[in-house]
Motif scaffolding. Sequence first.
Motif, PDB file in Angstrom:
ATOM      1  N   SER A 112      54.141  30.989  47.335  1.00 22.24           N
ATOM      2  CA  SER A 112      54.140  31.487  48.527  1.00 22.24           C
ATOM      3  C   SER A 112      52.780  30.756  49.360  1.00 22.24           C
ATOM      4  O   SER A 112      51.891  30.803  48.600  1.00 22.24           O
TER       5      SER A 112
ATOM      6  N   TYR B 583      56.339  36.017  51.726  1.00 22.97           N
ATOM      7  CA  TYR B 583      55.766  35.932  53.233  1.00 22.97           C
ATOM      8  C   TYR B 583      55.402  34.497  53.656  1.00 22.97           C
ATOM      9  O   TYR B 583      54.536  34.187  52.812  1.00 22.97           O
ATOM     10  N   GLY B 586      56.287  32.235  59.085  1.00 16.71           N
ATOM     11  CA  GLY B 586      57.185  31.911  59.786  1.00 16.71           C
ATOM     12  C   GLY B 586      58.382  32.436  58.909  1.00 16.71           C
ATOM     13  O   GLY B 586      58.254  33.295  58.369  1.00 16.71           O
ATOM     14  N   ALA B 587      59.583  31.671  59.378  1.00 18.86           N
ATOM     15  CA  ALA B 587      60.635  32.312  58.595  1.00 18.86           C
ATOM     16  C   ALA B 587      60.993  31.651  57.429  1.00 18.86           C
ATOM     17  O   ALA B 587      61.090  30.330  57.248  1.00 18.86           O
ATOM     18  N   ASN B 588      61.400  32.514  56.184  1.00 16.79           N
ATOM     19  CA  ASN B 588      61.554  32.151  55.012  1.00 16.79           C
ATOM     20  C   ASN B 588      62.972  31.603  54.963  1.00 16.79           C
ATOM     21  O   ASN B 588      63.902  32.418  55.554  1.00 16.79           O
ATOM     22  N   ALA B 589      63.568  30.505  54.511  1.00 19.51           N
ATOM     23  CA  ALA B 589      64.708  30.124  54.626  1.00 19.51           C
ATOM     24  C   ALA B 589      65.495  30.943  53.552  1.00 19.51           C
ATOM     25  O   ALA B 589      66.815  30.919  53.449  1.00 19.51           O
ATOM     26  N   GLY B 590      65.005  31.616  52.732  1.00 17.76           N
ATOM     27  CA  GLY B 590      65.808  32.747  51.916  1.00 17.76           C
ATOM     28  C   GLY B 590      65.568  32.323  50.405  1.00 17.76           C
ATOM     29  O   GLY B 590      65.921  33.089  49.579  1.00 17.76           O
ATOM     30  N   PHE B 595      61.195  26.588  54.438  1.00 18.42           N
ATOM     31  CA  PHE B 595      61.117  27.573  55.634  1.00 18.42           C
ATOM     32  C   PHE B 595      61.751  26.782  56.753  1.00 18.42           C
ATOM     33  O   PHE B 595      62.267  25.985  56.808  1.00 18.42           O
ATOM     34  N   ILE B 596      62.252  27.686  57.909  1.00 19.29           N
ATOM     35  CA  ILE B 596      62.903  27.193  58.900  1.00 19.29           C
ATOM     36  C   ILE B 596      61.735  26.610  59.873  1.00 19.29           C
ATOM     37  O   ILE B 596      60.934  27.214  60.518  1.00 19.29           O
ATOM     38  N   SER B 598      60.647  24.247  63.287  1.00 18.20           N
ATOM     39  CA  SER B 598      60.900  24.430  64.803  1.00 18.20           C
ATOM     40  C   SER B 598      62.140  23.833  65.355  1.00 18.20           C
ATOM     41  O   SER B 598      62.670  24.281  66.173  1.00 18.20           O
ATOM     42  N   ALA B 602      66.171  23.832  57.587  1.00 17.40           N
ATOM     43  CA  ALA B 602      65.316  24.236  56.709  1.00 17.40           C
ATOM     44  C   ALA B 602      64.404  23.053  56.072  1.00 17.40           C
ATOM     45  O   ALA B 602      64.971  22.049  56.036  1.00 17.40           O
TER      46      ALA B 602
END
Lengths: 294, 645
Positions: A112, B583, B586-590, B595-596, B598, B602
């Motif tokens: 992370s 965490y 921004g957005a975790n792509a899963g 990450f996602i 702008s 991903a």
Amino acid sequence: MDLSTRLILAGCYILLAPIVIGLLDGFDRKISARMQGRRGPSVLQPFYDLKKLFEKEFLSANKMQLFMIRSYLCFIILSGILFYTGCDLLLVVFALSTSAMFLILASTTTHSPFSSQGTHRELVQIMACEPMELLVAVGFYLATIPKTFSVANIVRNSNYSNIVFLPGFFIGFVFILTIKFRKSPFDISTSHHAHQEVVKGITAEMVGKEYGMVTLAEWYENAILYGMVALFFINKNPLSIIGAIVVILAVWFLEILIDNTSARVKWQLMLKLAWGVTIVAAGMNLFLLEIIRG
Amino acid sequence: MEKLVTALICFPFLWAILPAVIHNSKCRAFFVYLGCAIVMALSVFTAILWYAAGGKTFDFRLPYQEAFGHLFMVGDVLLMFFITYLAYKYKKLIISVLTIVSTVIPTVLELFGPKLADSFTMRFDWLTFIMILIIGVIGSLIGIYAVGYMHGYHIHHHKELTDRRSFFLSMIFVFFGAMFGLVFSANLCGLYFFWEITSVTSFLLIGYTRTEEAINNSFKALWMNLLGGCGLATAISLGYLWFGTVNLYDFLRFEKLNPGDMRCLLPIAMLAFAALTKSAQFPFSGWLLGAMVAPTPSSALLHSATMVKAGVYLLIRITTAMADNYVGNMVALIGGFTFLTASCLAISVSDGKKVLAYSTISNLGLIVACTGCGYEETIWAAVFLVIFHAVSKSMLFQCVGAIENTTGSRDVEDMQGLMSIFPKLALILMIGIAGMFLAPFGMLISKWAALKAFIDTKSVYVSTLMVLFICFGSATTMFYWTKWMSKILGASKREKSRDLTKKNEYISMFFHAFLMVALILGFPWLSEHVLKPLSRNMFGAVEQVISKENIFIMIVLLVGVFVIPLINYFMTKHTKYTPVITYMGGANAGDNMSFISSTGDAKEMHVANFYMEEVMGEKKLFTPAIIISSFVIIVYLIIVIGGAF
């Protein structure tokens, strides 16, 4: 020191350390709040928090973390037992730095960004503090006659409080305590304030009982650090314990004051400051002590 | 015993001919394995025989000593011609001056100088015992590893290079022979001959690939080592001119009889200087770093079992003559300074082999510092460090080499999540790293003893500086190893892929791992039955270096490091948990790996370590370190030389 005394001391440490440090933490919050014009939570709040953490559902990004954090806790307690049963001070410091490694490994298993950043800052913090911790052991070794690293013998063989010989070491040690306690100028690896860029840093991915264990481990560690502060003042005379307690409280209050009056620094500055203070204060003291004891 | 020792020295030299002339790959491999097995068996057998006979210091002359003496002299001259020829070929003539000066003067003295009294030429004692085990066992394992590695190296990765495996493998045997000769020699002329062979062999190994970089680096190694050779040659010449002996132990005796006499100290200073170049201390560290261009087995060989150990060995030998005098202070300061500087530099690099190289230099620094101090505790620590360092560094180099052959990269950053992709390699890497620095393991046990001894050193300013060096160096060491470890254990998205590591490479690496664990568990025994007699021999004192209580605590910590995580692992294995994603702000792509961005798709997230280049970078520290250390050496040598004349 015979075995039964050692066992009793070890037991006392395991039971009392979290209670005492937890209480100090509670008062810390209260006093900090008053300084900031707030009322603050109850002094027992740290214990409520801890209880709540352990009762939470166990969420985790990587289960590997749990066993490393448990190992971290176990190792810290082991170091504490070594210290409070009067074993070799230098080995206590080495054991402490080994335990820190488990925390770091626990944190990096998750991949992370925040915890990774926090981890590396934690490493920098360890690097900033470790020389001073080792030097404290060296200082006590030189100050005691006959020379010894054994905590029990340091207390037993001192006619005067060792602070007489070690003022520079004491200043250096109190300085790195601010880093060790993660007070605000140096909360670089794990910021308590959500708006800062690290967002809990090294503990970012630790929730529920994992975080509870880290908190508990830090209490145990703080107990060792306060113990080292006390070691500067305790001597053969049992009455010196009172003096040591007074000094511990003074140091504790000083840390709260620093926490509430200073702004955060960058890690580069922290490293320079910590090493600078170590070299100047402890290094000079060491040099003079070598001449005296030479 | 004399015959066994002669066999031990001569056998590898003779066996080296076989791989050189056999060009069939399978057949050659067989003979290399056989040779390594014989070297290992022979060294272990000799060592055990000596141990069983009571471990008494044993002075002797080789059978046909006269013939050997002539052989050494002819060999020296031949080496000189060889180096001069190469220097001429590659237009680095200045280097030939060093070899000519350092060979001609002792040879002339030997031929026409005063006749020396006959004395023993070889000595077998506890230090030799430890050294032949290291060379024989670790060295042979590297030899075994080399066969598989070099196969992969030429077949899979470096098809463009000329295949000179025959030459490479035969050089390894030459190295063994030279090292065995070196650790037995009491006569400096013999020692000098073997010393020069190791210099030349390492030069040839470094230049193996014949790329421009390799050639430059190999010449760098050559001139630094030849400079050290000049130191040895000076000591020999002084022996001829002033003392009438070239026996190493006579020099030590003279110094001890007349402490403070600079004339007796000067040869010791020269020997120490030679050892400093060989063990790659600042300002001579450059050659060992340059040696990385060579294929991995040669790095492993240079870093663990041979070459650098030769320097350290000589320092341990002369340590009793360095207690609390100028030479000792010089060696201690250089060692401590190197320990700190090299470990700072190791923080700023990400190339796995380079990290290992810096850590070798740094560790050697600690050993050198210990020898410069010259007390029982420091020698105890130094010998322990030598043993642990040989095993773990050889293992680490082999492992990094195998990783490079398999994944195509040796960069620490590319080892993210190695534990889940190549668990076997990762496990070996972890054991090696743990062996280098973790709390109760070799390094820290030794650090404990070293620190204690440095505080007790008589010279106040040396003592203060050394304590500071060790404390700071200890902190920086922690940084780069932990960083590396955390990379290996991290999460990774990459699928498991095929492990290209050969079976013989694994055999060697697992044997190392086993050896490491055995050493750790056996350390109290080792301390009692090997290290104690060694210091009794050197110092004539039998003091308990580490108290029983501390040995007990160390064992508790040791068991703790193994057992606590293991118990916790099994206790938490079946804990129920709800998996969550990390965490990312921004957005975790899963999948915790991307990450996602702008743009809405991903992107893989890259997490990198701290290297702190602007604080501890090579550009910032290397040159000042060389200047400072050169200054220290020059000042001390001027004091000693000035005092002697």
